[in-house]
Design an enzyme around this catalytic site. Structure first.
Site, PDB file in Angstrom:
ATOM      1  N   ASP A  19      -0.759   8.306  -1.504  1.00  0.00           N
ATOM      2  CA  ASP A  19      -1.245   8.410  -0.127  1.00  0.00           C
ATOM      3  C   ASP A  19      -0.755   9.713   0.508  1.00  0.00           C
ATOM      4  O   ASP A  19       0.311  10.220   0.146  1.00  0.00           O
ATOM      5  CB  ASP A  19      -0.735   7.193   0.676  1.00  0.00           C
ATOM      6  CG  ASP A  19      -1.480   7.025   1.984  1.00  0.00           C
ATOM      7  OD1 ASP A  19      -2.538   7.673   2.173  1.00  0.00           O
ATOM      8  OD2 ASP A  19      -1.007   6.247   2.835  1.00  0.00           O
ATOM      9  N   ASN A  67     -12.847   2.658   0.173  1.00  0.00           N
ATOM     10  CA  ASN A  67     -12.960   4.118   0.293  1.00  0.00           C
ATOM     11  C   ASN A  67     -14.405   4.626   0.330  1.00  0.00           C
ATOM     12  O   ASN A  67     -14.647   5.774   0.703  1.00  0.00           O
ATOM     13  CB  ASN A  67     -12.189   4.822  -0.838  1.00  0.00           C
ATOM     14  CG  ASN A  67     -10.691   4.766  -0.666  1.00  0.00           C
ATOM     15  OD1 ASN A  67      -9.935   4.817  -1.632  1.00  0.00           O
ATOM     16  ND2 ASN A  67     -10.212   4.663   0.570  1.00  0.00           N
ATOM     17  N   GLU A 202       9.667  -4.338  -7.036  1.00  0.00           N
ATOM     18  CA  GLU A 202      10.515  -3.654  -6.067  1.00  0.00           C
ATOM     19  C   GLU A 202       9.654  -2.558  -5.442  1.00  0.00           C
ATOM     20  O   GLU A 202       8.897  -1.872  -6.146  1.00  0.00           O
ATOM     21  CB  GLU A 202      11.732  -3.015  -6.766  1.00  0.00           C
ATOM     22  CG  GLU A 202      12.664  -4.021  -7.406  1.00  0.00           C
ATOM     23  CD  GLU A 202      13.359  -4.913  -6.373  1.00  0.00           C
ATOM     24  OE1 GLU A 202      13.633  -4.434  -5.259  1.00  0.00           O
ATOM     25  OE2 GLU A 202      13.623  -6.085  -6.689  1.00  0.00           O
TER      26      GLU A 202
END
Ligand code: FPP
Length: 245
Positions: A19, A67, A202
């Site tokens: 991103d 998108n 995680e």
């Protein structure tokens, strides 16, 4: 930094939400598409760094089903970049024994992109090294719906379905779930990415924008992962240990 890595505690699967391409471009007063273009270099770096590190699976989120709502120029540029990347990097993938796979819905993708993806998959199908997934036209919810549809099509009744069987109907069948999910550009969202598979991942969020993401940032993320206590809903447990690759 690499010498601080514990080779026995590497994440088996790293998933990355790339991103910040647009912001990277805006900060330089460039069109957004230039940010995507610069992002391709970061993709090359990440693939190489993960393969060298001995990561078993790398999944990059390149294009979501949402998108398509972006301006036409941006969509066509992203498709063009992907096609060029697959053409140019094919030999590197083969050379490094990297097995390529597209995850996402094929329907809706342009025919030339589908052909390029299929040929990259075919040419790397027997590679015994890292599994490299690109999530394209991807939605985590759609993946779960597709798996449910497959279960119905296979005639699987409620008794035949458990978490393991359901997982085997997902696009990532046979692959370990991500241990580490990295998101660049500081956003605290999972954005419909690998919703089933990241149940115990995680999460490492960095402010670095994707086009600036380099090997050292990946090492930082893995070092951060290696400091975590993984509990899987239970009590204190060290990060998963596995054999050195
Ligand atoms: C998010 O940045 C990035 C994307 C939607 C596309 C990622 C694509 C690439 C890195 C290039 C092509 C990929 C491959 C695998 C060759 P954003 O545009 O949402 O950034 P912003 O949030 O700053 O606007």
């Amino acid at each position: 930094m690499a010498h601080r890595l514990d080779p026995l505690k590497l994440p088996a699967h790293i998933a990355i939400i790339m991103d910040g391409n647009g912001r990277w471009a805006a900060r330089r007063h460039l069109p957004r598409v230039q940010g995507h273009q610069a992002g391709v270099d970061a993709v090359r770096d990440a693939v190489e760094a993960c393969a060298r590190m001995g990561i078993s699976v790398l999944t990059l989120y390149a294009f979501s089903t949402e998108n398509w709502k972006r301006p036409q120029l941006e969509v066509t540029t992203l498709m063009r970049l992907l096609k060029r990347y697959l053409k140019q990097e094919r030999h590197t993938l083969v050379e490094h024994h990297i097995r390529f796979r597209m995850i996402g819905r094929h329907e809706g993708l342009p025919a030339d992109i589908r052909a390029e993806l299929a040929s990259a998959e075919r040419e790397t199908a027997d590679a015994a090294g890292m599994q490299f997934n690109i999530a394209l036209n991807y939605s985590g919810r759609a993946e779960i719906v597709d798996a449910a549809r497959r279960a119905v099509a296979l005639g699987l009744g409620a008794d035949a379905l458990d978490e393991q069987r359901f997982g085997s109907l997902l696009y990532t069948a046979g692959q370990p779930d991500p241990d580490l999910l990295i998101r660049t550009s500081g956003e605290m969202r999972v954005s419909n990415f690998l919703l089933w598979q990241i149940a115990y991942a995680e999460i490492h969020v960095t402010d670095v924008l994707w086009p600036d993401f380099r090997c050292r940032h990946l090492l930082e993320a893995v070092l951060d992962y290696q400091q975590r206590e993984r509990r899987y809903g239970g009590i204190k447990q060290p990060a998963r240990r596995r054999r050195s690759p």
